[in-house]
Design a protein around this motif. Structure first.
Motif, PDB file in Angstrom:
ATOM      1  N   PRO A   1       0.212  -1.133  -0.284  1.00 54.74           N
ATOM      2  CA  PRO A   1      -0.310  -0.269   0.076  1.00 54.74           C
ATOM      3  C   PRO A   1       0.808   0.996   0.047  1.00 54.74           C
ATOM      4  O   PRO A   1       0.563   2.150  -0.419  1.00 54.74           O
ATOM      5  CB  PRO A   1      -0.809   0.117   1.200  1.00 54.74           C
ATOM      6  CG  PRO A   1      -0.538  -1.850   1.821  1.00 54.74           C
ATOM      7  CD  PRO A   1       0.339  -1.831   1.493  1.00 54.74           C
ATOM      8  N   ASP A   2       2.156   1.098   0.807  1.00 54.84           N
ATOM      9  CA  ASP A   2       2.841   2.067   0.925  1.00 54.84           C
ATOM     10  C   ASP A   2       3.708   2.877  -0.482  1.00 54.84           C
ATOM     11  O   ASP A   2       3.299   3.988  -1.135  1.00 54.84           O
ATOM     12  CB  ASP A   2       4.120   2.646   1.920  1.00 54.84           C
ATOM     13  CG  ASP A   2       3.300   1.956   3.000  1.00 54.84           C
ATOM     14  OD1 ASP A   2       2.619   2.485   3.464  1.00 54.84           O
ATOM     15  OD2 ASP A   2       4.433   1.914   4.063  1.00 54.84           O
ATOM     16  N   ALA A   3       3.630   1.731  -1.658  1.00 56.68           N
ATOM     17  CA  ALA A   3       4.319   1.922  -2.782  1.00 56.68           C
ATOM     18  C   ALA A   3       3.010   2.183  -3.946  1.00 56.68           C
ATOM     19  O   ALA A   3       3.705   4.299  -4.478  1.00 56.68           O
ATOM     20  CB  ALA A   3       4.515   0.139  -3.986  1.00 56.68           C
TER      21      ALA A   3
ATOM     22  N   TYR B   1       2.993   6.940  -2.588  1.00 51.59           N
ATOM     23  CA  TYR B   1       4.065   7.137  -2.866  1.00 51.59           C
ATOM     24  C   TYR B   1       4.320   7.366  -4.501  1.00 51.59           C
ATOM     25  O   TYR B   1       3.985   8.677  -4.817  1.00 51.59           O
ATOM     26  CB  TYR B   1       5.984   6.874  -2.498  1.00 51.59           C
ATOM     27  CG  TYR B   1       6.371   6.977  -1.242  1.00 51.59           C
ATOM     28  CD1 TYR B   1       6.894   8.455  -1.640  1.00 51.59           C
ATOM     29  CD2 TYR B   1       6.162   6.109  -0.010  1.00 51.59           C
ATOM     30  CE1 TYR B   1       7.202   8.396   0.022  1.00 51.59           C
ATOM     31  CE2 TYR B   1       6.345   6.273   0.860  1.00 51.59           C
ATOM     32  CZ  TYR B   1       6.901   7.086   1.374  1.00 51.59           C
ATOM     33  OH  TYR B   1       7.112   7.971   2.335  1.00 51.59           O
ATOM     34  N   ALA B   2       3.534   6.393  -5.733  1.00 51.25           N
ATOM     35  CA  ALA B   2       3.004   6.970  -6.409  1.00 51.25           C
ATOM     36  C   ALA B   2       2.404   7.486  -7.134  1.00 51.25           C
ATOM     37  O   ALA B   2       2.419   8.467  -8.047  1.00 51.25           O
ATOM     38  CB  ALA B   2       2.749   5.786  -7.310  1.00 51.25           C
ATOM     39  N   SER B   3       0.970   7.804  -5.927  1.00 48.82           N
ATOM     40  CA  SER B   3       0.209   8.999  -6.095  1.00 48.82           C
ATOM     41  C   SER B   3       0.716   9.501  -5.691  1.00 48.82           C
ATOM     42  O   SER B   3      -0.241  10.544  -6.874  1.00 48.82           O
ATOM     43  CB  SER B   3      -0.805   8.092  -5.035  1.00 48.82           C
ATOM     44  OG  SER B   3      -2.065   6.704  -5.783  1.00 48.82           O
TER      45      SER B   3
ATOM     46  N   VAL C   1       3.515  -2.304 -12.219  1.00 46.86           N
ATOM     47  CA  VAL C   1       2.284  -2.550 -12.821  1.00 46.86           C
ATOM     48  C   VAL C   1       1.681  -2.063 -11.580  1.00 46.86           C
ATOM     49  O   VAL C   1       0.425  -0.818 -12.256  1.00 46.86           O
ATOM     50  CB  VAL C   1       1.845  -4.039 -12.792  1.00 46.86           C
ATOM     51  CG1 VAL C   1      -0.509  -3.369 -14.133  1.00 46.86           C
ATOM     52  CG2 VAL C   1       3.024  -4.431 -14.004  1.00 46.86           C
ATOM     53  N   ALA C   2       1.630  -2.224 -10.616  1.00 51.10           N
ATOM     54  CA  ALA C   2       0.559  -1.339  -9.420  1.00 51.10           C
ATOM     55  C   ALA C   2       0.705  -0.404  -9.154  1.00 51.10           C
ATOM     56  O   ALA C   2       0.484   0.650  -9.082  1.00 51.10           O
ATOM     57  CB  ALA C   2       1.136  -2.278  -8.516  1.00 51.10           C
ATOM     58  N   LEU C   3       2.341  -0.369  -9.575  1.00 51.23           N
ATOM     59  CA  LEU C   3       2.951   1.481  -9.328  1.00 51.23           C
ATOM     60  C   LEU C   3       1.945   2.433 -10.786  1.00 51.23           C
ATOM     61  O   LEU C   3       1.833   3.997 -10.521  1.00 51.23           O
ATOM     62  CB  LEU C   3       4.571   1.911  -9.869  1.00 51.23           C
ATOM     63  CG  LEU C   3       4.921   0.677  -8.517  1.00 51.23           C
ATOM     64  CD1 LEU C   3       6.596   1.496  -8.890  1.00 51.23           C
ATOM     65  CD2 LEU C   3       4.853   1.529  -7.661  1.00 51.23           C
TER      66      LEU C   3
END
Length: 515
Positions: free
Chosen positions: A344-346, A349-351, A415-417
């Motif tokens: 979730p933290d990733a 940050y990407a958001s 891909v999630a990023l």
């Protein structure tokens, strides 16, 4: 074009190690049937000797609250105030980075790496109309500051972009590392003052202000700014949650209530498939490697780890939400014993990166600008599994021993990023991930290394000169090594840019300046 995901030639590729270190087995999660130790009572033994103060603190907390998510364990091990790997007071003579530390990062291997990152930002600045002011350089997880030092040293050779930079922001939670970064970027004698925003000093190369914050949220989001963000080996250190699909027999399913009847089509005699979370608890005294299910090939005479990973006997709140947060995860619920890792933290940050570049409903930005460059390791197009690892003294070690003294990391879900970034802002698009070898090759790493070799040849003679040339050659080839487990293959580059309908690819991702 919202994103251009480059498919890996080997789908499902797993990173062999956090850094270029000797091969060692990765963590293997317990199967859904291996739950015997999770039900074993933890004997409160005041005489039990723990390897670190953090190990004892974790045990006391778990004895009070019950087993904790893997993410909570990682967060404590890496950033606890007392004994955390990055935030706890360092032991005398201990350094996480470099040959004498636990691992070496790409900027520490060769100065060319950081120089090319600086060139990449220069190219993006040129492609986005050469803004004369309002540029911000932001690095998350700056280590000892080596990468930013090389970037700033490179950018100062381009006076127009150098003069357009308003400030440099360093997002760093460790007080010790902040001091090390200040000493490198500003000088050991430079003052460092504190404010509500963070800590401030002045760059040794110019009068450029450098600001340290312990959170990226502390950096103001100004729509008039052009942020250039770099995250190198940052996302791999963010805590992950791990989940497995299990078949729950009818006897273990929650009973229906009068207000929530089962549908007419439901079969109360069949198993229901659920996500269950992997949780961490102390290993009971007297447990053996066999009790933990450790393969003989992975024991190597090592002591039994102080903590164990088991499957939660009931759904946790994370298991009810996180595996349902993406269609990619939901699709795997139909696969028996499927495993996923979610960070979730990733996504946060990407958001944040995307919102700063392209704007968001909360922070509108009429004219998207800036760029984020993410360099890390993980599969190009699949969900990571079984990727948690420990690193100490350049060797792979168990992640559940010596908490606080071992670096922990996991593969990045690129891909999630991309999903998080494009969901957070309509004003951005993503390019990559591409293999590090391809990115650095397109940025001209061979040509830059050749220039350094020629410079070394002109500055020295004889054996010393030959040694320097060999070091330069070995270092840059190490960064682009595409053999199995090589840095050029397992490390990837991902870019977040202002949305332009796919009309322009950035340098290093198939494009050129202005192209």
């Amino acid at each position: 074009m919202r994103s251009s995901i480059v498919r890996s030639a080997q789908a499902g590729l797993r990173c062999a190690s956090r850094r270029p270190v000797a091969h060692a087995p990765k963590l293997t999660y317990p199967s859904s049937s291996a739950r015997s130790l999770s039900a074993t009572p933890i004997r409160r033994d005041e005489e039990r000797k723990w390897s670190t103060p953090l190990a004892k603190q974790l045990t006391e907390a778990i004895n009070t609250t019950g087993p904790i998510p893997l993410a909570s364990y990682m967060r404590m091990c890496l950033t606890a105030d007392i004994g955390g790997y990055y935030t706890g007071a360092l032991e005398a003579g201990r350094d996480q980075f470099g040959q004498k530390g636990d691992f070496i990062t790409s900027p520490e291997i060769s100065q060319v790496f950081g120089e090319l990152i600086g060139i990449w930002f220069v190219a993006e600045w040129m492609s986005q109309g050469r803004p004369r002011r309002g540029v911000e350089l932001i690095e998350v997880g700056p280590g000892r500051g080596t990468l930013m030092d090389d970037v700033l040293r490179t950018i100062r050779n381009f006076k127009d972009i150098a003069s357009s930079i308003d400030a440099v922001y360093m997002v760093e939670a460790s007080n010790e590392l902040r001091v090390a970064q200040k000493n490198l970027l500003c000088g050991e004698d430079a003052a460092m003052r504190e404010s509500k925003v963070g800590w401030h000093s002045t760059c040794k190369y110019s009068d450029l202000p450098i600001v340290w914050t312990d959170s990226i949220k502390a950096i103001p989001q100004d729509p008039s700014k052009t942020p250039f963000i770099v995250a190198h080996e940052f996302f791999d250190a963010l805590p992950i949650h791990a989940f497995q699909v299990v078949d729950v027999p009818p006897t273990q399913q929650p009973p229906t209530t009068s207000g929530s009847p089962r549908s007419a089509s439901s079969n109360t005699t069949s198993a229901t498939r659920q996500w269950r979370e992997m949780v961490v608890s102390p290993t009971p005294e007297g447990a053996t490697h066999a009790d933990l299910g450790t393969p003989k090939s992975e024991q190597h005479g090592a002591a039994v780890p102080e903590f164990q990973l088991t499957l939660s006997p009931s759904p946790t709140r994370h298991a009810l939400y996180l595996p349902e947060s993406s269609p990619r995860y939901r699709a795997l619920k139909a696969v028996p014993d499927a495993l996923i890792e979610v960070c979730p933290d990733a996504a946060l940050y990407a958001s944040d990166f995307a919102a700063r570049i392209g704007g968001s409903p909360q922070h509108p930005k009429p004219h998207p600008s800036g760029a984020a460059l993410i360099l890390d390791y993980g599969p190009a197009d699949t969900i990571p599994t079984n990727s948690l690892r420990g690193i100490r003294a350049h060797q792979r070690v168990g992640p559940f021993a010596d908490p606080g003294r071992v670096d922990l990391s996991a593969d990045v879900d690129f891909v999630a990023l991309v999903e998080a970034a494009t969901r957070a802002s309509d004003g951005v698009e993503c390019h990559g991930p591409v293999e590090q070898a391809a990115f650095l090759g397109a940025m001209g790493i061979a040509q830059r290394a050749e220039m350094l070799v020629k410079k070394a040849a002109a500055a020295a003679d004889g054996l010393q000169n030959d040694k320097k040339k060999d070091e330069i050659e070995s270092a840059w080839r190490r960064l682009v090594d595409r053999t199995p487990g090589g840095m050029g293959k397992i490390y990837k580059a991902l870019a977040i840019l202002p949305e332009n309908g796919g009309k322009r690819r950035p340098v290093g991702f198939g494009g050129d300046v202005g192209a």
